[in-house]
Motif scaffolding. Structure first.
Motif, PDB file in Angstrom:
ATOM      1  N   UNK A 165       4.037  10.938  14.709  1.00 10.13           N
ATOM      2  CA  UNK A 165       3.049  12.001  14.635  1.00 10.13           C
ATOM      3  C   UNK A 165       1.620  11.500  14.745  1.00 10.13           C
ATOM      4  N   UNK A 166       1.417  10.185  14.563  1.00 12.62           N
ATOM      5  CA  UNK A 166       0.061   9.639  14.508  1.00 12.62           C
ATOM      6  C   UNK A 166      -0.380   9.030  15.832  1.00 12.62           C
ATOM      7  N   UNK A 167       0.435   9.154  16.865  1.00 11.08           N
ATOM      8  CA  UNK A 167       0.010   8.771  18.206  1.00 11.08           C
ATOM      9  C   UNK A 167       0.290   7.324  18.568  1.00 11.08           C
ATOM     10  N   UNK A 168       0.292   7.076  19.864  1.00 10.10           N
ATOM     11  CA  UNK A 168       0.489   5.717  20.359  1.00 10.10           C
ATOM     12  C   UNK A 168      -0.721   4.844  20.036  1.00 10.10           C
ATOM     13  N   UNK A 169      -0.510   3.547  20.101  1.00 15.43           N
ATOM     14  CA  UNK A 169      -1.586   2.604  19.855  1.00 15.43           C
ATOM     15  C   UNK A 169      -1.768   1.725  21.093  1.00 15.43           C
ATOM     16  N   UNK A 170      -2.892   1.846  21.833  1.00 21.15           N
ATOM     17  CA  UNK A 170      -4.045   2.713  21.528  1.00 21.15           C
ATOM     18  C   UNK A 170      -3.875   4.105  22.100  1.00 21.15           C
ATOM     19  N   UNK A 171      -4.570   5.061  21.505  1.00 22.51           N
ATOM     20  CA  UNK A 171      -4.650   6.426  22.015  1.00 22.51           C
ATOM     21  C   UNK A 171      -5.827   7.106  21.332  1.00 22.51           C
ATOM     22  N   UNK A 172      -6.388   8.153  21.932  1.00 23.98           N
ATOM     23  CA  UNK A 172      -7.500   8.857  21.292  1.00 23.98           C
ATOM     24  C   UNK A 172      -7.146   9.392  19.906  1.00 23.98           C
ATOM     25  N   UNK A 173      -5.949   9.931  19.758  1.00 23.69           N
ATOM     26  CA  UNK A 173      -5.571  10.490  18.454  1.00 23.69           C
ATOM     27  C   UNK A 173      -5.471   9.404  17.395  1.00 23.69           C
ATOM     28  N   UNK A 174      -4.980   8.221  17.799  1.00 26.26           N
ATOM     29  CA  UNK A 174      -4.893   7.108  16.844  1.00 26.26           C
ATOM     30  C   UNK A 174      -6.293   6.641  16.456  1.00 26.26           C
ATOM     31  N   UNK A 175      -7.193   6.563  17.413  1.00 27.63           N
ATOM     32  CA  UNK A 175      -8.574   6.154  17.110  1.00 27.63           C
ATOM     33  C   UNK A 175      -9.238   7.146  16.167  1.00 27.63           C
ATOM     34  N   UNK A 176      -9.034   8.437  16.427  1.00 32.85           N
ATOM     35  CA  UNK A 176      -9.606   9.505  15.597  1.00 32.85           C
ATOM     36  C   UNK A 176      -9.165   9.333  14.140  1.00 32.85           C
ATOM     37  N   UNK A 177      -7.850   9.252  13.925  1.00 28.55           N
ATOM     38  CA  UNK A 177      -7.329   9.154  12.566  1.00 28.55           C
ATOM     39  C   UNK A 177      -7.741   7.857  11.895  1.00 28.55           C
ATOM     40  N   UNK A 178      -7.667   6.752  12.628  1.00 21.80           N
ATOM     41  CA  UNK A 178      -8.032   5.455  12.055  1.00 21.80           C
ATOM     42  C   UNK A 178      -9.494   5.436  11.641  1.00 21.80           C
ATOM     43  N   UNK A 179     -10.350   6.034  12.464  1.00 21.58           N
ATOM     44  CA  UNK A 179     -11.764   6.077  12.137  1.00 21.58           C
ATOM     45  C   UNK A 179     -12.029   6.788  10.823  1.00 21.58           C
ATOM     46  N   UNK A 180     -11.381   7.934  10.618  1.00 21.13           N
ATOM     47  CA  UNK A 180     -11.627   8.693   9.387  1.00 21.13           C
ATOM     48  C   UNK A 180     -10.989   8.046   8.159  1.00 21.13           C
ATOM     49  N   UNK A 181      -9.837   7.413   8.327  1.00 19.87           N
ATOM     50  CA  UNK A 181      -9.231   6.717   7.192  1.00 19.87           C
ATOM     51  C   UNK A 181     -10.094   5.524   6.797  1.00 19.87           C
ATOM     52  N   UNK A 182     -10.580   4.780   7.792  1.00 20.39           N
ATOM     53  CA  UNK A 182     -11.478   3.661   7.501  1.00 20.39           C
ATOM     54  C   UNK A 182     -12.745   4.154   6.812  1.00 20.39           C
ATOM     55  N   UNK A 183     -13.263   5.283   7.243  1.00 18.25           N
ATOM     56  CA  UNK A 183     -14.455   5.860   6.631  1.00 18.25           C
ATOM     57  C   UNK A 183     -14.191   6.208   5.171  1.00 18.25           C
ATOM     58  N   UNK A 184     -13.015   6.773   4.896  1.00 19.02           N
ATOM     59  CA  UNK A 184     -12.656   7.134   3.524  1.00 19.02           C
ATOM     60  C   UNK A 184     -12.515   5.904   2.633  1.00 19.02           C
ATOM     61  N   UNK A 185     -12.191   4.760   3.245  1.00 16.27           N
ATOM     62  CA  UNK A 185     -12.043   3.514   2.498  1.00 16.27           C
ATOM     63  C   UNK A 185     -13.359   2.730   2.415  1.00 16.27           C
ATOM     64  N   UNK A 186     -14.411   3.268   3.034  1.00 18.77           N
ATOM     65  CA  UNK A 186     -15.697   2.595   2.997  1.00 18.77           C
ATOM     66  C   UNK A 186     -15.815   1.450   3.971  1.00 18.77           C
ATOM     67  N   UNK A 187     -14.914   1.373   4.935  1.00 19.45           N
ATOM     68  CA  UNK A 187     -14.968   0.307   5.939  1.00 19.45           C
ATOM     69  C   UNK A 187     -15.775   0.814   7.138  1.00 19.45           C
ATOM     70  N   UNK A 188     -17.087   0.775   6.994  1.00 20.09           N
ATOM     71  CA  UNK A 188     -18.000   1.405   7.931  1.00 20.09           C
ATOM     72  C   UNK A 188     -17.899   0.843   9.348  1.00 20.09           C
ATOM     73  N   UNK A 189     -17.847  -0.469   9.471  1.00 22.17           N
ATOM     74  CA  UNK A 189     -17.827  -1.082  10.796  1.00 22.17           C
ATOM     75  C   UNK A 189     -16.593  -0.650  11.581  1.00 22.17           C
ATOM     76  N   UNK A 190     -15.449  -0.717  10.934  1.00 20.24           N
ATOM     77  CA  UNK A 190     -14.211  -0.299  11.592  1.00 20.24           C
ATOM     78  C   UNK A 190     -14.252   1.194  11.904  1.00 20.24           C
ATOM     79  N   UNK A 191     -14.753   1.988  10.962  1.00 20.70           N
ATOM     80  CA  UNK A 191     -14.827   3.436  11.165  1.00 20.70           C
ATOM     81  C   UNK A 191     -15.681   3.780  12.376  1.00 20.70           C
ATOM     82  N   UNK A 192     -16.843   3.161  12.480  1.00 20.25           N
ATOM     83  CA  UNK A 192     -17.749   3.440  13.595  1.00 20.25           C
ATOM     84  C   UNK A 192     -17.109   3.032  14.917  1.00 20.25           C
TER      85      UNK A 192
END
Length: 219
Positions: A165-192
């Motif tokens: 359900x979370x998409x292939x790696x790499x894929x736009x949907x995977x990047x989208x979700x990973x960015x927000x999870x990283x943001x929630x964890x305070x990992x700014x560089x990865x999130x950006x």
């Protein structure tokens, strides 16, 4: 034998076990459990006449779907809200999975409990599902930790029926979700970095057109 009888047995046998585990909202075929930052979903999927004929089962056969909906990943669509409570369906969850029958599995699809025409094996099948409630709870618990979720998004491939359900790696949907999870964890560089990939994909232009816009959706 019909689906109403299946619904009755689900309500009688499986829903009480899920209620004891903290599930708080129920329909005939779906149960939800609400946490501070996620929603767990259990769904008994039925089949219409066409799909049942193609698979070679009766319409009152079922599979049991699991879904983990993350509240710290902004949705790309609106989910159902009832009485102020979000009730996403399983297909709307970022992480999806299924239970597997130990009894009466359909020959053509080993994730389906195949109920015979007379319903003689229904109680047997429902008891099999009941015996797997602990397996479902473990599946949900593994996705409670944000750090584990991030690890899955960064490193794992989808495994159909077990975790997808979370998409292939790499894929736009995977990047989208990973960015927000990283943001929630305070990992700014990865999130950006990941949200920039989502922006560059141009798949989310109706939601944002810049990393700043993407970040603002999480505030």
């Amino acid at each position: 034998m019909d689906s109403k009888i299946v619904n009755r047995e689900i309500k009688k046998t499986v829903w009480p076990a899920l209620k004891r585990a903290g599930f708080d909202h129920f329909t005939q075929r779906t149960a939800w459990r609400h946490h501070e930052d996620s929603i767990d979903v259990v769904n008994f999927q039925s089949f219409n006449s066409y799909n049942a004929d193609v698979i070679g089962i009766n319409t009152f056969s079922f599979c049991v779907n699991l879904g983990k909906y993350l509240l710290y990943v902004p949705p790309t669509w609106d989910v159902k809200v009832k009485g102020g409570i979000q009730l996403p369906n399983e297909a709307e969850c970022l992480f999806r999975g299924r239970l597997f029958p130990n009894v009466a599995a359909a020959p053509s699809d080993k994730t389906i409990w195949s109920i015979d025409a007379s319903g003689k094996n229904l109680l047997w099948c429902i008891q099999d599902v009941l015996g797997q409630v602990s397996t479902a709870l473990e599946w949900f618990a593994a996705l409670d930790e944000r750090s584990h979720v991030l690890s899955v998004l960064l490193q794992k491939d989808e495994h159909m029926c077990r975790l997808w359900g979370f998409g292939r790696n790499p894929s736009p949907s995977r990047s989208y979700s990973t960015g927000y999870v990283a943001l929630a964890l305070g990992q700014q560089e990865l999130a950006i970095s990941k949200l920039q990939e989502a922006v560059d994909s141009k798949c989310f232009t109706r939601l944002f057109s810049s990393v700043e816009g993407a970040v603002n959706r999480a505030l």
